[in-house]
Design an enzyme around this catalytic site. Structure first.
Site, PDB file in Angstrom:
ATOM      1  N   HIS A   1      97.535  66.804 -76.657  1.00 55.49           N
ATOM      2  CA  HIS A   1      96.945  67.597 -75.574  1.00 55.49           C
ATOM      3  C   HIS A   1      98.038  67.859 -74.553  1.00 55.49           C
ATOM      4  O   HIS A   1      98.895  67.004 -74.299  1.00 55.49           O
ATOM      5  CB  HIS A   1      95.789  66.817 -74.918  1.00 55.49           C
ATOM      6  CG  HIS A   1      95.044  67.632 -73.901  1.00 55.49           C
ATOM      7  ND1 HIS A   1      95.507  67.797 -72.621  1.00 55.49           N
ATOM      8  CD2 HIS A   1      93.896  68.350 -73.989  1.00 55.49           C
ATOM      9  CE1 HIS A   1      94.658  68.582 -71.957  1.00 55.49           C
ATOM     10  NE2 HIS A   1      93.674  68.922 -72.768  1.00 55.49           N
TER      11      HIS A   1
ATOM     12  N   GLU B   1      95.296  75.880 -77.132  1.00 56.47           N
ATOM     13  CA  GLU B   1      94.960  75.748 -75.705  1.00 56.47           C
ATOM     14  C   GLU B   1      96.118  76.281 -74.854  1.00 56.47           C
ATOM     15  O   GLU B   1      97.075  75.547 -74.567  1.00 56.47           O
ATOM     16  CB  GLU B   1      94.751  74.269 -75.360  1.00 56.47           C
ATOM     17  CG  GLU B   1      93.586  73.632 -76.069  1.00 56.47           C
ATOM     18  CD  GLU B   1      92.964  72.543 -75.212  1.00 56.47           C
ATOM     19  OE1 GLU B   1      91.813  72.723 -74.792  1.00 56.47           O
ATOM     20  OE2 GLU B   1      93.637  71.535 -74.929  1.00 56.47           O
TER      21      GLU B   1
HETATM   22  C1  PEP Z   1      91.204  70.804 -71.852  1.00 58.26           C
HETATM   23  O1  PEP Z   1      91.632  70.003 -71.035  1.00 58.26           O
HETATM   24  O2  PEP Z   1      91.453  70.672 -73.068  1.00 58.26           O
HETATM   25  C2  PEP Z   1      90.400  71.931 -71.372  1.00 58.26           C
HETATM   26  C3  PEP Z   1      90.122  72.900 -72.193  1.00 58.26           C
HETATM   27  O3  PEP Z   1      89.998  71.841 -70.082  1.00 58.26           O
HETATM   28  P1  PEP Z   1      89.050  72.881 -69.308  1.00 58.26           P
HETATM   29  O4  PEP Z   1      87.888  73.177 -70.194  1.00 58.26           O
HETATM   30  O5  PEP Z   1      88.657  72.184 -68.062  1.00 58.26           O
HETATM   31  O6  PEP Z   1      89.874  74.103 -69.085  1.00 58.26           O
END
Ligand code: PEP
Length: 328
Positions: A108, A180
């Site tokens: 992450h 992400e």
């Molecule tokens: C994450 O930390 O993986 C994430 C997607 O956070 P958020 O949904 O708060 O953007």
């Protein structure tokens, strides 16, 4: 068709009581309102301290946990790739496995940044997890600068290639890839669906190059970044996006339920119900659920007896080893 997966990442939030309260509420919603159907996997990643309580509640606290909650996947937020060793502060994948936690988020952005993780270290974690039949949720993502310089794809594909080096084709069913974009994490604007679909297709082509097209088609590639119960609909409709990784909005049980159930229903009914509010807790329910948690006697006894059995088994093994040594 790939089964969608919704993952809630609680990061450094919720203590044990809050965790159990959340699970009780989720259980209540599932039992009282609607069950999730089989078309969606739901996964929660509580803090390390609450993993065992979560597992105990779901799998051993038979008094409460029913129906869909039993199929909840519990994931850790990180792990070490070694079985054991001198790594102060770390938790090995095997320690998780031994506690019945069979999934883990890997790489992450926040863990990469805070622990200065390299792709090589992340790769070792993915290998250890998948070789031991545990689900690895591999996160990859680009920065805003890379996006501005049109380097996003190059950077993400490099993370994929390095992260999956040596991961064998037979273990790919133990892999979820989460795209992400760093600029969308913890922000208020998710990336446009078309841009995500484009990145996911690029990742899938890379997977086909690394393995083969069939294998690439079987891997779930999900999106994470600023998703909430008001904006998830467009993402849930996409055939390319195999699920969502949700941070902030997963902390609120009603939002998490609405998204999970919403996606499940959408797939079952071909979308007309997307975006519905599925459960609004009534004041009485809120009061009941917020009451101090009574000591779950049966559950406690059950856990105590499991621990006692473990201790007995260890003692017996020790005694037999001593006997065997003496009889040599
Ligand atoms: C994450 O930390 O993986 C994430 C997607 O956070 P958020 O949904 O708060 O953007």
């Amino acid at each position: 068709m790939r089964k969608k997966i919704i993952i809630g990442n609680w990061k450094m939030n919720k203590n044990r009581k809050e965790t159990i309260n959340y699970l009780m509420t989720l259980n209540h919603m599932l039992n009282k309102n609607h069950l999730l159907s089989d078309n969606v996997d739901v996964c929660l990643a509580p803090s390390t301290l609450c993993l065992i309580a979560t597992n105990t509640y779901i799998n051993r606290g038979g008094l409460f946990a029913k129906n869909s909650l039993r199929s909840l996947i519990i994931a850790a937020q990180d792990c070490d790739s070694e079985i054991a060793g001198s790594e102060t502060g770390s938790i090995s994948f095997m320690q998780l496995h031994d506690e019945g936690i069979n999934a883990c988020i890997v790489g992450h952005f926040e863990t990469r940044r805070n622990h200065h993780l390299t792709d090589e270290q992340i790769n070792k974690k993915v290998i250890s997890l998948t070789n031991n039949n545990m689900l690895a949720i591999l996160c990859v993502g680009d920065t805003l600068e890379q996006k501005t310089e049109n380097l996003s794809k190059q950077y993400v594909l490099e993370q994929i290639e390095k992260g999956l080096k040596g991961v064998i084709i037979d273990n790919l069913d133990k892999l979820v890839i989460a795209y992400e974009p760093i600029y969308a994490i913890g922000a208020s604007n998710p990336v446009e669906v078309l841009d995500i679909e484009d990145m996911i297709k690029t990742i899938r082509n890379k997977l086909a190059e690394l393995y083969n097209q069939n294998a690439a088609n079987s891997i779930r590639i999900i999106y994470g970044g600023s998703i909430n119960s008001a904006n998830y609909i467009e993402y849930a409709k996409s055939d390319e996006i195999d699920g969502l990784l949700i941070g902030k909005s997963s902390l609120d049980v009603t939002s998490f339920y609405d998204i999970s159930y919403g996606v499940s229903q959408a797939l079952a009914t071909k979308y007309p119900t997307l975006g519905n509010k599925y459960y609004t807790l009534k004041q009485k329910e809120i009061e009941a659920i917020s009451k101090p948690i009574p000591e779950p006697k049966k559950e406690k006894q059950e856990v105590e007896s499991i621990i006692k059995n473990d201790i007995d088994a260890i003692e017996q093994t020790k005694e037999s080893a001593i006997d065997a040594e003496e009889n040599k």
